[in-house]
Design an enzyme around this catalytic site. Structure first.
Site, short mmCIF file in Angstrom:
data_model
loop_
_atom_site.label_atom_id
_atom_site.label_comp_id
_atom_site.label_asym_id
_atom_site.label_seq_id
_atom_site.Cartn_x
_atom_site.Cartn_y
_atom_site.Cartn_z
N LYS A 15 0.82 -1.22 0.00
CA LYS A 15 0.00 0.00 0.00
C LYS A 15 0.85 1.26 0.00
O LYS A 15 0.32 2.37 -0.15
CB LYS A 15 -0.93 0.00 1.22
CG LYS A 15 -1.96 -1.14 1.20
CD LYS A 15 -3.00 -0.95 0.11
CE LYS A 15 -4.01 -2.08 0.09
NZ LYS A 15 -5.03 -1.92 -0.97
N LYS A 75 1.42 5.21 -4.95
CA LYS A 75 2.01 3.88 -5.18
C LYS A 75 2.71 3.86 -6.54
O LYS A 75 3.79 3.27 -6.69
CB LYS A 75 0.91 2.80 -5.15
CG LYS A 75 0.21 2.68 -3.81
CD LYS A 75 -1.08 1.87 -3.96
CE LYS A 75 -1.98 2.07 -2.75
NZ LYS A 75 -3.40 1.94 -3.04
N GLU A 166 -6.77 -1.78 -10.23
CA GLU A 166 -7.83 -1.46 -11.18
C GLU A 166 -8.35 -0.05 -10.94
O GLU A 166 -9.16 0.44 -11.72
CB GLU A 166 -8.99 -2.45 -11.03
CG GLU A 166 -8.69 -3.83 -11.61
CD GLU A 166 -9.83 -4.81 -11.43
OE1 GLU A 166 -10.00 -5.66 -12.30
OE2 GLU A 166 -10.53 -4.73 -10.41
#
Ligand code: FMN
Length: 218
Positions: A15, A75, A166
Site C-alpha cells: 500500500k 504507489k 484497477e
C-alpha cells in the site's frame, strides 16, 4: 528451495513504497521474461505491457489515478517500476498470422498436420468469442489477467513487492499512452518495488476464506 505456498502466503499488496529503492535490472528482466511466458487460451497472447521505470514515465501513468482513484497515485510514483497491462481491442487475423508465424519459427510444427490443427483449433475458439458469444474483448481481458496472476506470484518469489490496481481511469491512460491507436486498452496497472514504512498491509495478517469454503473434493 522456497515452497510456492510460502510465497503465496507471504506476498501481499503493498500500500506504500520506499521511493529510494530500485529493483535490480536483472530482477526486472527476470520478471518480464516470466510475464512474456504467461499462458493464454489457444496461445492467443492478446496483450501488451508498457513498462515505466523513470520518474517521468511513472508520473504519466499516475496522472490516470486521479479523482476517486487518487489513493493509488503515490504507489505509482513511489514504486520502482510500473507495468500497464493492456489487452487487445480486437482479435485480428493479422495477430493470428503473427502468432502462427512465431509458432512456426519456434519449431511447433514438425509436421504440416500440426500447423493445420493449430490454425483450426485457434480459429474455432476465436470465432466462438468473436461471432457466437460476441465477448472477444472480455475473453482477451481474461487472458491478460492470467498474466497478472503470473507476475504477482513471480514478484513474490523474487522478493519484490507489488500492487495490482484497477483503481485508475482507463480512458485517460489509453489516451496518455496512445494505446487505442495501437489496438489496445489498459486493464490493470501493477506497481513493483519495495514497501515503505507506511505500508499497513506489511504488518496486517493476510485473510482468505477457509479451505472448506473454496474447495469441493469429489
Ligand atoms: C485485479 C485487482 C485489482 C486491484 N486493485 C487495487 C487497487 O486499485 N488499489 C489497491 O490498493 N489494491 C488493489 N488490489 C489489491 C487487492 O485488494 C488485494 O489483492 C486483496 O485484498 C488481497 O490481498 P493481498 O494481495 O495482500 O493478498 C487489487 C487486486 C487485484 C487482483
Amino acid at each position: 528451495m522456497t515452497k510456492l505456498s510460502e510465497v503465496a502466503r507471504r506476498r501481499h499488496t503493498a500500500k506504500a513504497y520506499d521511493p529510494t529503492r530500485t529493483i535490480p535490472q536483472a530482477t526486472i528482466d527476470e520478471l518480464l521474461d516470466v510475464l512474456r511466458h504467461a499462458p493464454s487460451s489457444v496461445n492467443s497472447q492478446p496483450w501488451h505491457f508498457v513498462v515505466a521505470a523513470s520518474a517521468e514515465a511513472k508520473a504519466r501513468i499516475a496522472g490516470a489515478a486521479a479523482g476517486g482513484n487518487a489513493y493509488n497515485a503515490p504507489k505509482i510514483t513511489d514504486a520502482s517500476h510500473v507495468i500497464v497491462f493492456a489487452s487487445r481491442l480486437q482479435m485480428t487475423d493479422a495477430h493470428m498470422d503473427a502468432l502462427l508465424a512465431q509458432e512456426a519459427a519456434d519449431g511447433r510444427f514438425p509436421v504440416a498436420d500440426a500447423r493445420t490443427a493449430q490454425v483450426n483449433g485457434r480459429r474455432k475458439f476465436v470465432d466462438l468469442h468473436r461471432y457466437a458469444l460476441k465477448d472477444a474483448q472480455h475473453w482477451m481481458e481474461k487472458q491478460t489477467y492470467l498474466a497478472l496472476g503470473t507476475l504477482l506470484l513471480a514478484a513474490g518469489y523474487s522478493g519484490v513487492d507489488a500492487t495490482p490496481m484497477e483503481g485508475f481511469d482507463p480512458v485517460a491512460l489509453d489516451a496518455e499512452l496512445g494505446l487505442h491507436a495501437r489496438g489496445y486498452t489498459s486493464v490493470v496497472v501493477v506497481a513493483l518495488g519495495y514497501h515503505g514504512e507506511a505500508d499497513v498491509n506489511a504488518r496486517t495478517p493476510k485473510s482468505r476464506l477457509p479451505a472448506d469454503a473454496v474447495f469441493t473434493h469429489l
